[in-house]
Design a protein around this motif. Structure first.
Motif, mmCIF file in Angstrom:
data_model
loop_
_atom_site.group_PDB
_atom_site.id
_atom_site.type_symbol
_atom_site.label_atom_id
_atom_site.label_comp_id
_atom_site.label_asym_id
_atom_site.label_seq_id
_atom_site.Cartn_x
_atom_site.Cartn_y
_atom_site.Cartn_z
ATOM 1 N N GLU A 171 49.056 65.773 11.803
ATOM 2 C CA GLU A 171 48.362 66.843 12.287
ATOM 3 C C GLU A 171 48.865 66.981 13.724
ATOM 4 N N ALA A 172 48.081 65.248 14.308
ATOM 5 C CA ALA A 172 48.650 65.213 15.506
ATOM 6 C C ALA A 172 50.257 64.055 15.882
ATOM 7 N N HIS A 173 50.696 63.867 14.810
ATOM 8 C CA HIS A 173 52.221 63.407 14.937
ATOM 9 C C HIS A 173 51.914 61.685 16.236
ATOM 10 N N ARG A 174 51.336 61.216 15.172
ATOM 11 C CA ARG A 174 50.768 59.968 15.350
ATOM 12 C C ARG A 174 51.141 59.172 14.055
ATOM 13 N N GLN A 175 51.697 57.996 14.692
ATOM 14 C CA GLN A 175 52.198 57.327 13.151
ATOM 15 C C GLN A 175 51.089 56.136 13.143
ATOM 16 N N VAL A 176 51.082 55.087 11.666
ATOM 17 C CA VAL A 176 50.634 54.962 10.737
ATOM 18 C C VAL A 176 51.272 53.537 10.347
ATOM 19 N N ASP A 194 55.965 57.481 9.793
ATOM 20 C CA ASP A 194 55.446 58.194 10.648
ATOM 21 C C ASP A 194 55.425 59.485 9.305
ATOM 22 N N PRO A 195 53.835 59.912 9.184
ATOM 23 C CA PRO A 195 53.150 60.746 8.142
ATOM 24 C C PRO A 195 53.663 62.228 8.846
ATOM 25 N N ARG A 196 53.921 62.527 7.358
ATOM 26 C CA ARG A 196 53.842 64.039 6.736
ATOM 27 C C ARG A 196 53.188 65.236 7.046
ATOM 28 N N GLY A 197 51.857 64.581 6.072
ATOM 29 C CA GLY A 197 50.706 64.960 5.151
ATOM 30 C C GLY A 197 50.679 64.528 3.797
ATOM 31 N N VAL A 198 49.249 64.835 3.352
ATOM 32 C CA VAL A 198 48.878 64.196 2.483
ATOM 33 C C VAL A 198 48.729 65.392 1.183
ATOM 34 N N VAL A 199 50.160 65.213 0.176
ATOM 35 C CA VAL A 199 50.113 65.929 -0.861
ATOM 36 C C VAL A 199 49.754 65.221 -2.213
ATOM 37 N N THR A 200 49.357 65.826 -3.512
ATOM 38 C CA THR A 200 49.100 65.643 -4.800
ATOM 39 C C THR A 200 49.803 65.915 -5.585
ATOM 40 N N GLY A 201 50.033 65.171 -6.508
ATOM 41 C CA GLY A 201 51.336 65.197 -8.253
ATOM 42 C C GLY A 201 50.790 64.316 -8.581
ATOM 43 N N GLN A 202 50.273 64.956 -10.178
ATOM 44 C CA GLN A 202 49.705 64.589 -11.684
ATOM 45 C C GLN A 202 49.158 63.440 -11.349
ATOM 46 N N GLY A 203 48.200 64.207 -10.754
ATOM 47 C CA GLY A 203 46.537 63.474 -11.011
ATOM 48 C C GLY A 203 46.430 62.623 -9.373
ATOM 49 N N TYR A 204 47.570 62.422 -8.986
ATOM 50 C CA TYR A 204 47.437 61.502 -7.962
ATOM 51 C C TYR A 204 47.066 61.602 -6.566
ATOM 52 N N SER A 205 46.628 61.079 -4.963
ATOM 53 C CA SER A 205 46.873 61.915 -3.867
ATOM 54 C C SER A 205 48.009 61.262 -3.067
#
Length: 340
Positions: A171-176, A194-205
């Motif tokens: 959300e802050a548009h900062r690199q990790v 460059d992070p775009r967001g945290v998502v969930t699929g097939q039981g994992y984040s």
């Protein structure tokens, strides 16, 4: 127990619960003020003056462990009786201003209780609990206390804290900078994303991010991230929303290939260990082979998997993957021939 008795019991339990909640609000309110009128306090706390007086009489029995008069909070009830000035005065509660110090046993009990609370809490409450857990565990570690066994929910807490940090970075548009375990190569790698967001699929984040090492978007499973450092540098790619994983990890991707493998019984563990699209038994009984469809994003990963499964697996389609595997298997066998 008849209906009237049961209703009375439930009402008493509810009343006790409400009173505890009021006391938890009342104590810091009174501690922040040397003296306050009963009617003024009742109005500020949203209760009737008569109820507040009952709560103050309960407060008289609260204090430090031991239960001796000097251990308990003192309330001047005479001032609240008819003829008094109606002002609440609380004394012998100076310890409320001192920092809370917990023994290792007490800290363990609080951490376990917070983890139990988190399991049944909503998203907003989990955020507060995660922050409290992080601070409490960090303080315990600095004090040299033994690490508390997290139990079944410990990994969930750590992942939730990591997810919050990564989402805030997105959300802050900062690199990790990530330290990430890659199962296909059985090694850890360091990379800047460059992070775009945290998502969930097939039981994992997952962290959906643009990976500068791969020069392409990638999904990083949070439980395989051993370290994540949020950098001061801004992202260098155009910010995009994270992908939707509701239809699968690789749905609609042009970089993946649906591959069909024929698995003998000794190789069926693949179905339990890797996400597969479809399983089709080729015959009846426990000794029948299975045709399995799975999505392959990296041909090198599939080749290494087939080497592990040999001779209990083979590629049905696409045929070019078979050629790649046979070439790698021949090269590997050649290495062993030089050793004999």
């Amino acid at each position: 127990m008849n209906d009237d008795t049961g209703a009375a019991t439930r009402q008493a339990a509810s009343g006790a619960k409400d009173q505890v909640a009021r006391l938890l609000t009342l104590v810091p309110y009174l501690h922040a003020r040397e003296a306050v009128r009963l009617d003024e306090a009742a109005d500020a706390l949203g209760v009737a003056p008569q109820q507040l007086l009952k709560d103050l009489k309960v407060l008289l029995m609260c204090g430090l462990p031991g239960g001796y008069p000097d251990d308990l909070i003192d309330v001047d009830l005479d001032a609240l009786e008819p003829g008094g000035d109606g002002v609440i005065r609380v004394s012998n509660a100076d310890y409320l201003a001192r920092p809370l110090r917990l023994t290792p046993t007490e800290a363990s009990a609080v951490i376990v209780a917070l983890r139990a609370l988190r399991n049944g809490a909503g998203a907003d409450t989990r955020t507060v609990v995660d922050r409290a857990l992080a601070k409490l565990e960090a303080a315990a570690a600095e004090a040299g206390a033994a690490r508390i066994d997290p139990g079944l929910g410990g990994a969930d807490v750590d992942t939730a804290i990591l997810a919050r940090r990564l989402q805030e970075a997105a959300e802050a548009h900062r690199q990790v900078r990530l330290t990430y375990f890659v199962p296909a190569r059985d090694e850890e790698s360091a990379r800047v994303v460059d992070p775009r967001g945290v998502v969930t699929g097939q039981g994992y984040s997952y962290l959906d991010a643009f990976c500068h090492s791969a020069d392409a978007p990638r999904l990083f499973r949070l439980d395989r991230i051993s370290a994540a450092e949020v950098l001061d540098s801004p992202v260098s790619t155009e910010p995009e929303p994270p992908r939707d994983l509701s239809e699968g990890l690789f749905a609609g991707s042009s970089e993946t290939t649906v591959t069909t493998l024929l698995l003998a019984p000794a190789a069926r563990w693949v179905v339990d260990y890797y996400p597969v699209e479809r399983v089709r038994p080729t015959g009846e009984g426990p000794h029948a082979d299975w045709e399995v469809d799975l999505v392959v994003a990296d041909e090198r990963w599939l080749t290494r998997l087939l080497l592990r499964l040999a001779p209990h697996a083979q590629v049905v389609v696409p045929h070019e993957f078979t050629d790649t595997f046979l070439a790698e298997a021949t090269r590997t066998l050649g290495l062993y021939e030089h050793l004999t």
